[in-house]
Design an enzyme around this catalytic site. Structure first.
Site, PDB file in Angstrom:
ATOM      1  N   GLY A 219     -12.325   7.041 119.424  1.00 42.98           N
ATOM      2  CA  GLY A 219     -11.732   7.519 118.116  1.00 42.98           C
ATOM      3  C   GLY A 219     -10.953   9.048 118.099  1.00 42.98           C
ATOM      4  O   GLY A 219     -11.621  10.062 118.459  1.00 42.98           O
TER       5      GLY A 219
ATOM      6  N   GLU B 153      -8.996   0.925 119.718  1.00 45.57           N
ATOM      7  CA  GLU B 153     -10.155   1.225 118.661  1.00 45.57           C
ATOM      8  C   GLU B 153      -9.952   2.519 118.319  1.00 45.57           C
ATOM      9  O   GLU B 153     -10.655   3.646 118.964  1.00 45.57           O
ATOM     10  CB  GLU B 153     -11.412   0.821 119.084  1.00 45.57           C
ATOM     11  CG  GLU B 153     -11.566  -0.740 119.340  1.00 45.57           C
ATOM     12  CD  GLU B 153     -12.841  -0.776 120.123  1.00 45.57           C
ATOM     13  OE1 GLU B 153     -13.859  -0.042 120.318  1.00 45.57           O
ATOM     14  OE2 GLU B 153     -13.388  -2.141 120.083  1.00 45.57           O
ATOM     15  N   PRO B 154      -9.261   3.113 117.391  1.00 42.96           N
ATOM     16  CA  PRO B 154      -8.752   4.596 117.324  1.00 42.96           C
ATOM     17  C   PRO B 154      -9.774   5.111 116.268  1.00 42.96           C
ATOM     18  O   PRO B 154      -9.658   6.306 116.140  1.00 42.96           O
ATOM     19  CB  PRO B 154      -7.273   4.528 116.714  1.00 42.96           C
ATOM     20  CG  PRO B 154      -7.246   3.356 115.989  1.00 42.96           C
ATOM     21  CD  PRO B 154      -8.141   2.080 116.528  1.00 42.96           C
TER      22      PRO B 154
ATOM     23  N   TYR C  75     -23.966  16.903 112.697  1.00 46.46           N
ATOM     24  CA  TYR C  75     -23.206  17.678 113.768  1.00 46.46           C
ATOM     25  C   TYR C  75     -22.995  18.933 113.484  1.00 46.46           C
ATOM     26  O   TYR C  75     -22.282  19.471 114.386  1.00 46.46           O
ATOM     27  CB  TYR C  75     -22.035  16.802 113.972  1.00 46.46           C
ATOM     28  CG  TYR C  75     -22.050  15.226 113.811  1.00 46.46           C
ATOM     29  CD1 TYR C  75     -22.900  14.473 114.785  1.00 46.46           C
ATOM     30  CD2 TYR C  75     -21.387  14.372 112.939  1.00 46.46           C
ATOM     31  CE1 TYR C  75     -23.036  13.272 114.952  1.00 46.46           C
ATOM     32  CE2 TYR C  75     -21.752  12.963 113.260  1.00 46.46           C
ATOM     33  CZ  TYR C  75     -22.276  12.298 113.907  1.00 46.46           C
ATOM     34  OH  TYR C  75     -22.341  10.866 114.040  1.00 46.46           O
TER      35      TYR C  75
ATOM     36  N   CYS D 136     -34.018  18.298  99.124  1.00 45.84           N
ATOM     37  CA  CYS D 136     -35.131  19.309  99.390  1.00 45.84           C
ATOM     38  C   CYS D 136     -35.021  19.308 100.856  1.00 45.84           C
ATOM     39  O   CYS D 136     -36.178  18.569 101.446  1.00 45.84           O
ATOM     40  CB  CYS D 136     -36.416  18.538  98.936  1.00 45.84           C
ATOM     41  SG  CYS D 136     -37.876  19.864  99.057  1.00 45.84           S
ATOM     42  N   GLU D 137     -34.053  19.788 101.563  1.00 41.32           N
ATOM     43  CA  GLU D 137     -34.005  20.215 102.849  1.00 41.32           C
ATOM     44  C   GLU D 137     -33.155  21.244 103.003  1.00 41.32           C
ATOM     45  O   GLU D 137     -32.054  21.506 102.359  1.00 41.32           O
ATOM     46  CB  GLU D 137     -33.370  18.849 103.565  1.00 41.32           C
ATOM     47  CG  GLU D 137     -34.055  17.817 103.592  1.00 41.32           C
ATOM     48  CD  GLU D 137     -35.378  17.625 104.657  1.00 41.32           C
ATOM     49  OE1 GLU D 137     -35.234  18.555 105.463  1.00 41.32           O
ATOM     50  OE2 GLU D 137     -36.164  16.822 104.502  1.00 41.32           O
TER      51      GLU D 137
END
Length: 526
Positions: free
Chosen positions: A258, A377-378, A420, A449-450
């Site tokens: 991608g 498949e970009p 990421y 709640c994180e």
């Protein structure tokens, strides 16, 4: 032109600011947000798509492929965004589909994609998924020797021919985040070069399974086209070697990977950076004004100003400047974080994302006039920039030296920053009634709640009023599809804009929808 007190003011495809308000094509996003809340459903946040942006993205690839005179299939990856309306748009635009699960394949067939051009991908395909793919006549990627054995088993059981490609791990490093690097040795994907002979040995004695191509997938968010050239050269060598072993049906060269999209393009505005560095220096000067007012000693401040002068006159590098500043400034100084973030960011925003034409040229130069059908498949570049996540700001708060914008969008709608540490640009979609309080660096966080529930860090925004709208950009790929009901949050609505009209393309979840799969132990019924 945008109001000077509004944080917008950039052009982002079909998302533009007019008099301080964000528009998607011809639709005022803030007016739509308020209309939805008042009438159809009290839904926030929600995803908002531009149909024209999707069309432009696909057409840019088709135009480049046609100009280079390549026999091709342009495959959209369903995993990026499998909204039914999005899939239908892709089909109408002439795309084929690459699927990563049996249910994606079932959906592709129901939408009407040509089965013979659907690619069934996956490291661990189950037998029922292989049965569906082979029965439909889809192309199946072989990802390992056991995958080849399973395909042979299913083909024999069905008594039906299977067309397969070998997914090769080319050991080419696309230099992307390790979570989205799929073409390097040591990842779970593909058949290693030394194991290809094992797979070929299985296929050459099985008359029902026909090897028709080779597939490589390098990863995602790629911004260096040379890796496509390198992998294409490797695959063409493999083509020749495999054909010499008696496999004469090779036709497809499937180059997956991608292209990135410029998620960080609007960091230019946030951090006031331009190529001539004038605005960059203005932003640094502003930071130094804040530094002078922060209470550090006169000696510290003068030392910092000396290093700034050397940096601006290019007598020292950015690394030397940043290192010096971090040595001088006390840990508690509120300017340390934005200064560090600002200088680190400069390299990231200078990098450009290659165009479809640049990418295809790299591949075409290697293929030449060979009678090969290119499957491209970009990835996210077909859908990523077509969508924004629209949220309501619940309020602002402080914690130590940090300022926070708290909105009703969360990691449940936008996981990429948490997963990421990915950047997504964010802007207020309307003028803030508190714009007179100036602009500040905020972390944009959600209600989940994180501690990892954030949409963006150190974003320069006007102080927003409660209920102000905020848009997070480039959320078309791997946002809705990776969404969840964590904290029992209801998945949001999705809306497609076409010119001046819009339509709902996904209903927001209701409590009853989320409760349907559960059984009541007391009553024994759903």
């Amino acid at each position: 032109m945008s109001d000077s007190n509004v944080d917008g003011g950039f052009e982002n495809g079909y998302f533009t600011f007019r008099d301080g308000y964000l528009y998607c094509e011809e639709v005022n996003v803030d007016a739509l947000r308020k209309s939805l809340a008042a009438s159809i459903f009290p839904s926030s946040p929600f995803y908002l798509y531009s149909k024209k942006q999707i069309q432009d993205n696909v057409e840019s690839y088709k135009k480049a492929l046609q100009e280079f005179n390549i026999d091709y299939s342009l495959n959209y990856a369903a995993k990026a965004n499998s909204n039914l309306s999005v899939l239908k748009i892709m089909k109408d635009l002439g795309c084929s589909l690459t699927t990563a699960s049996g249910m994606e394949l079932k959906l592709a067939l129901e939408v009407g994609f040509e089965a013979s051009m659907i690619v069934m991908n996956g490291t661990g395909k189950q037998l029922w998924e292989l049965e569906m793919a082979i029965t439909a006549g889809a192309l199946v990627n072989i990802d390992s020797d056991f995958d080849a054995e399973n395909i042979i088993e299913v083909a024999r059981k069905l008594g039906k021919d299977a067309k397969v490609l070998i997914r090769v791990n080319p050991d080419v490093d696309p230099r992307v985040h390790h979570y989205v690097n799929t073409g390097k040795e040591g990842t779970k994907f593909g058949v290693s070069l030394e194991d290809i002979s094992t797979v070929l040995g299985l296929l050459e004695i099985e008359p029902l399974v026909h090897l028709v191509g080779i597939h490589v997938h390098l990863g995602s968010t790629i911004d260096d086209t040379s890796v496509f050239r390198k992998s294409t050269e490797l695959v063409l060598t493999l083509f020749s070697n495999i054909e010499s072993k008696g496999f004469k049906s090779l036709k497809y060269l499937n180059i997956g990977g991608g292209l990135g999209i410029p998620y960080g393009k609007n960091m230019l505005r946030t951090h006031c950076y331009r190529n001539d560095s004038k605005a960059s220096h203005q932003r640094l000067d502003k930071l130094f004004e804040e530094l002078e007012a922060s209470g550090i000693t006169t000696e510290m401040f003068q030392s910092c100003k000396t290093h700034l002068s050397q940096y601006k006159s290019e007598k020292t590098s950015k690394q030397e400047f940043l290192s010096a500043m971090m040595r001088i400034l006390p840990t508690s100084c509120p300017v340390r974080n934005p200064l560090s973030h600002f200088v680190k960011t400069k390299d990231r925003i200078q990098s450009s994302v290659p165009s479809p034409a640049e990418t295809i040229k790299e591949i075409k130069d290697v293929i030449g006039d060979k009678p090969i059908k290119l499957m491209l498949e970009p990835g996210r570049s077909l859908i990523g920039n077509s969508t924004i996540l629209v949220t309501n700001i619940l309020g602002t708060k402080h914690s130590g030296n940090k300022r926070y914008v708290v909105c009703d969008g969360a990691m449940t709608e936008l996981l990429r920053p948490c997963l990421y540490e990915a950047y997504h640009h964010a802007e207020l979609i309307e003028p803030s009634t508190r714009a007179g309080e100036g602009k500040h660096l905020f972390d944009i966080v959600g209600p989940v709640c994180e501690s990892g529930d954030f949409l963006g860090k150190d974003r320069l925004l006007s102080v927003p009023h409660r209920g102000c709208g905020l848009a997070v950009f480039d959320t078309g790929a791997y946002c809705s599809s990776m969404g969840s009901n964590y904290n029992f949050r209801l998945k949001p609505a999705e809306i497609l804009v076409d010119g001046s009209s819009w339509k709902l393309i996904r209903q927001p979840d209701k409590y009853e929808d989320c409760m349907k799969p559960f059984y009541d132990l007391d009553n024994g019924v759903p």
